[in-house]
Write a protein that holds these residues in place. Structure first.
Motif, PDB file in Angstrom:
ATOM      1  N   VAL A 275      -5.145   7.703   8.570  1.00  0.00           N
ATOM      2  CA  VAL A 275      -5.867   8.732   7.965  1.00  0.00           C
ATOM      3  C   VAL A 275      -5.194   9.628   6.703  1.00  0.00           C
ATOM      4  O   VAL A 275      -5.886   9.764   5.813  1.00  0.00           O
ATOM      5  N   LEU A 276      -3.956   9.799   6.973  1.00  0.00           N
ATOM      6  CA  LEU A 276      -3.326  10.667   5.903  1.00  0.00           C
ATOM      7  C   LEU A 276      -3.265   9.727   4.580  1.00  0.00           C
ATOM      8  O   LEU A 276      -3.273  10.068   3.413  1.00  0.00           O
ATOM      9  N   SER A 277      -3.166   8.433   4.831  1.00  0.00           N
ATOM     10  CA  SER A 277      -3.077   7.428   3.588  1.00  0.00           C
ATOM     11  C   SER A 277      -4.375   7.361   2.955  1.00  0.00           C
ATOM     12  O   SER A 277      -4.542   7.363   1.725  1.00  0.00           O
ATOM     13  N   GLN A 278      -5.381   7.421   3.773  1.00  0.00           N
ATOM     14  CA  GLN A 278      -6.992   7.295   3.313  1.00  0.00           C
ATOM     15  C   GLN A 278      -7.060   8.701   2.254  1.00  0.00           C
ATOM     16  O   GLN A 278      -7.603   8.504   1.283  1.00  0.00           O
TER      17      GLN A 278
ATOM     18  N   LEU B 135       6.077   7.221   6.041  1.00  0.00           N
ATOM     19  CA  LEU B 135       5.054   5.877   6.121  1.00  0.00           C
ATOM     20  C   LEU B 135       5.778   4.685   6.588  1.00  0.00           C
ATOM     21  O   LEU B 135       5.189   3.663   7.397  1.00  0.00           O
ATOM     22  N   VAL B 136       6.868   4.349   6.108  1.00  0.00           N
ATOM     23  CA  VAL B 136       7.618   3.051   6.472  1.00  0.00           C
ATOM     24  C   VAL B 136       8.063   3.189   7.994  1.00  0.00           C
ATOM     25  O   VAL B 136       7.910   2.089   8.866  1.00  0.00           O
ATOM     26  N   ARG B 137       8.610   4.445   8.415  1.00  0.00           N
ATOM     27  CA  ARG B 137       8.793   4.537   9.800  1.00  0.00           C
ATOM     28  C   ARG B 137       7.775   4.264  10.573  1.00  0.00           C
ATOM     29  O   ARG B 137       7.702   3.924  11.726  1.00  0.00           O
TER      30      ARG B 137
ATOM     31  N   LEU C 118      -5.308   8.261  -0.909  1.00  0.00           N
ATOM     32  CA  LEU C 118      -5.851   7.068  -1.623  1.00  0.00           C
ATOM     33  C   LEU C 118      -7.054   8.043  -2.333  1.00  0.00           C
ATOM     34  O   LEU C 118      -7.461   7.926  -3.727  1.00  0.00           O
ATOM     35  N   ALA C 119      -7.897   8.552  -1.661  1.00  0.00           N
ATOM     36  CA  ALA C 119      -9.309   9.328  -2.217  1.00  0.00           C
ATOM     37  C   ALA C 119      -8.660  10.219  -3.236  1.00  0.00           C
ATOM     38  O   ALA C 119      -9.241  10.459  -4.365  1.00  0.00           O
ATOM     39  N   PHE C 120      -7.540  10.998  -2.995  1.00  0.00           N
ATOM     40  CA  PHE C 120      -7.179  11.971  -3.829  1.00  0.00           C
ATOM     41  C   PHE C 120      -6.875  11.363  -5.131  1.00  0.00           C
ATOM     42  O   PHE C 120      -6.930  11.799  -6.244  1.00  0.00           O
ATOM     43  N   LEU C 121      -5.762  10.170  -5.116  1.00  0.00           N
ATOM     44  CA  LEU C 121      -5.522   9.499  -6.464  1.00  0.00           C
ATOM     45  C   LEU C 121      -6.524   9.070  -7.083  1.00  0.00           C
ATOM     46  O   LEU C 121      -6.555   8.925  -8.279  1.00  0.00           O
TER      47      LEU C 121
ATOM     48  N   LYS D 136       1.025  -1.139  -0.079  1.00  0.00           N
ATOM     49  CA  LYS D 136      -0.126   0.018   0.012  1.00  0.00           C
ATOM     50  C   LYS D 136       0.859   1.289   0.094  1.00  0.00           C
ATOM     51  O   LYS D 136       0.598   2.149  -0.812  1.00  0.00           O
ATOM     52  N   ILE D 137       2.082   1.179   0.779  1.00  0.00           N
ATOM     53  CA  ILE D 137       2.643   2.636   0.953  1.00  0.00           C
ATOM     54  C   ILE D 137       3.289   2.638  -0.430  1.00  0.00           C
ATOM     55  O   ILE D 137       3.547   3.845  -0.990  1.00  0.00           O
ATOM     56  N   ALA D 138       3.810   1.659  -0.949  1.00  0.00           N
ATOM     57  CA  ALA D 138       4.531   1.652  -2.286  1.00  0.00           C
ATOM     58  C   ALA D 138       3.752   2.309  -3.479  1.00  0.00           C
ATOM     59  O   ALA D 138       3.935   3.238  -4.012  1.00  0.00           O
ATOM     60  N   TYR D 139       2.506   1.870  -3.442  1.00  0.00           N
ATOM     61  CA  TYR D 139       1.730   2.235  -4.671  1.00  0.00           C
ATOM     62  C   TYR D 139       1.113   3.736  -4.415  1.00  0.00           C
ATOM     63  O   TYR D 139       0.900   4.348  -5.386  1.00  0.00           O
ATOM     64  N   LEU D 140       0.817   4.017  -3.130  1.00  0.00           N
ATOM     65  CA  LEU D 140       0.209   5.361  -2.954  1.00  0.00           C
ATOM     66  C   LEU D 140       1.512   6.208  -3.261  1.00  0.00           C
ATOM     67  O   LEU D 140       0.919   7.239  -4.049  1.00  0.00           O
ATOM     68  N   CYS D 141       2.600   6.026  -2.955  1.00  0.00           N
ATOM     69  CA  CYS D 141       3.590   7.133  -3.089  1.00  0.00           C
ATOM     70  C   CYS D 141       4.009   6.972  -4.634  1.00  0.00           C
ATOM     71  O   CYS D 141       4.075   7.970  -5.254  1.00  0.00           O
ATOM     72  N   HIS D 142       4.428   5.904  -5.294  1.00  0.00           N
ATOM     73  CA  HIS D 142       4.605   5.909  -6.692  1.00  0.00           C
ATOM     74  C   HIS D 142       3.652   6.165  -7.468  1.00  0.00           C
ATOM     75  O   HIS D 142       3.801   6.687  -8.624  1.00  0.00           O
ATOM     76  N   ASP D 143       2.325   5.928  -7.209  1.00  0.00           N
ATOM     77  CA  ASP D 143       1.580   6.356  -8.208  1.00  0.00           C
ATOM     78  C   ASP D 143       1.249   8.053  -8.387  1.00  0.00           C
ATOM     79  O   ASP D 143       1.149   8.397  -9.345  1.00  0.00           O
TER      80      ASP D 143
END
Ligand code: MG
Length: 362
Positions: free
Chosen positions: A282-285, A251-253, A288-291, A200-207
């Motif tokens: 919350v920040l990841s959500q 995110l990884v930390r 995701l909504a933004f992407l 999830k971290i990988a795709y959120l950031c690299h997308d």
């Protein structure tokens, strides 16, 4: 100098790993018995088998979000899998979980993706609805157990049980043909959950990075994201590459810190929970909504996906009606199953470009 044997590496795991980590020495066995490797643990050996597989090489021509044919610098499923694997390995080392198992799971986690990502998956699931459906994480089990049959012995890559059980994440379609020794809802090791979060971290950031590169999202718009703001404040610079890399780091930390807390709780009654803290969830959500709104559902992405999906449906219909046109070797590997499942295995294994080049007479 004496060299390190597998037994030495297994002993080192005992010293290095935490009590919740999977041990290579307890890999659960293989469907086909074989002697252990003298130099590599079972998880290291399985990681190597995955890297040498045809299914892994095909990932370089499979879509992550952008059709894999659209540009040389966008992520493909292969570069995505490599990013997930290095993140998972690093996080596993920090948490004293098994880094070799984490790496192997990460490298294999997307092997079952059909061409054109999730739209390809949705189409195949619908087309196979009467026969056990389709999901990429069920298909990965079919690939490693059966379809990737280098030696013609029907054992696929003959991976160890712990790794096979780790690949079956999420909901399995009812009636999907898995190996009889696999429980559709297996007890997976914590490393499987760790890889899931790294995915999830990988795709959120690299997308986001790919969308910025393509000009579909502007940096000024991404700056509305709270994670972006946090990263920008930490690096003290508006340079996009620095912000991007710090977002991954944050995110990884957070994943490591929160998981470590759970792993360290004494006398727990439940298994520890690998996962991010509430703030980063919350920040990841939000991201995701933004992407979803700005990227995944943008016209250029949807257009390419739609074209791919249409071709996939045509190809599936053609090969399901004419299974004799599927290469013999592929059909044999599908085993005793319906022409529809044979067509599904064949089409799902295709890369984006192979699918688009495959003539499917109406
Ligand atoms: Mg993935």
């Amino acid at each position: 100098m004496s060299w390190q044997r597998r037994e030495d590496l297994e002993a080192a795991e005992e010293d290095r790993l935490g009590s919740f980590a999977a041990r290579a020495a307890a890999h659960g066995g293989r469907r086909g018995a074989e002697p252990e490797d003298p130099m590599r643990t079972a998880f290291q050996r399985d990681r190597d088998r995955i890297i040498h597989s045809t299914a892994f090489r095909r990932l370089q021509h499979k879509t992550q979000v952008f059709a894999a044919t659209e540009g040389d610098h966008y992520r493909s499923r292969m570069t995505h899998s490599l990013e997930v694997s290095q993140m998972a390995r690093g996080a596993a080392l920090a948490l004293r979980l098994n880094p070799d198992l984490s790496e192997a799971i990460a490298l294999a986690h997307d092997l079952g993706h059909p061409p054109f990502g999730h739209v390809g998956e949705e189409a195949l699931n619908e087309l196979m609805a009467a026969e056990g459906g389709f999901r990429h994480n069920a298909q990965v089990a079919r690939i490693v157990d059966q379809l990737e049959d280098r030696h013609g012995d029907g054992l696929g890559l003959n991976l160890c049980f712990v790794l096979r059980a780790s690949l079956l994440k999420g909901r399995m379609p009812e009636g999907f043909p898995l190996s009889p020794d696999l429980d559709p809802k297996p007890r997976a090791p914590l490393e499987a959950s760790l890889v899931d979060h790294c995915d999830k971290i990988a795709y959120l950031c690299h997308d986001l990075d790919d969308a910025l590169r393509a000009g579909l999202i502007q940096a000024e718009d991404a700056a509305s994201l709270r994670l972006w703001q946090l990263a920008e404040a930490e690096v003290g610079s508006g340079a996009v590459a620095r912000i991007y890399s710090r977002m991954v780091g944050i995110l990884v930390r957070d994943l490591v810190e929160h998981s470590a807390r759970s792993l360290g709780e004494p006398e727990r009654s439940e298994p520890p929970r690998i996962g991010p803290g509430p703030d980063m969830q919350v920040l990841s959500q939000e991201m995701l909504a933004f992407l979803r709104e700005r990227f995944y559902r943008s016209a250029p992405v949807l257009d390419a996906m739609h074209q791919g999906q249409t071709r996939l449906r045509q190809c599936f219909a053609y090969f399901a009606a004419h299974p004799g046109q599927i290469p013999d070797k592929m059909r044999e590997r599908s085993g005793a199953c319906s022409p529809a499942r044979q067509a599904c295995d064949y089409v799902a294994g295709m890369t984006d470009r192979f699918l688009m080049q495959t003539a499917a007479p109406a």
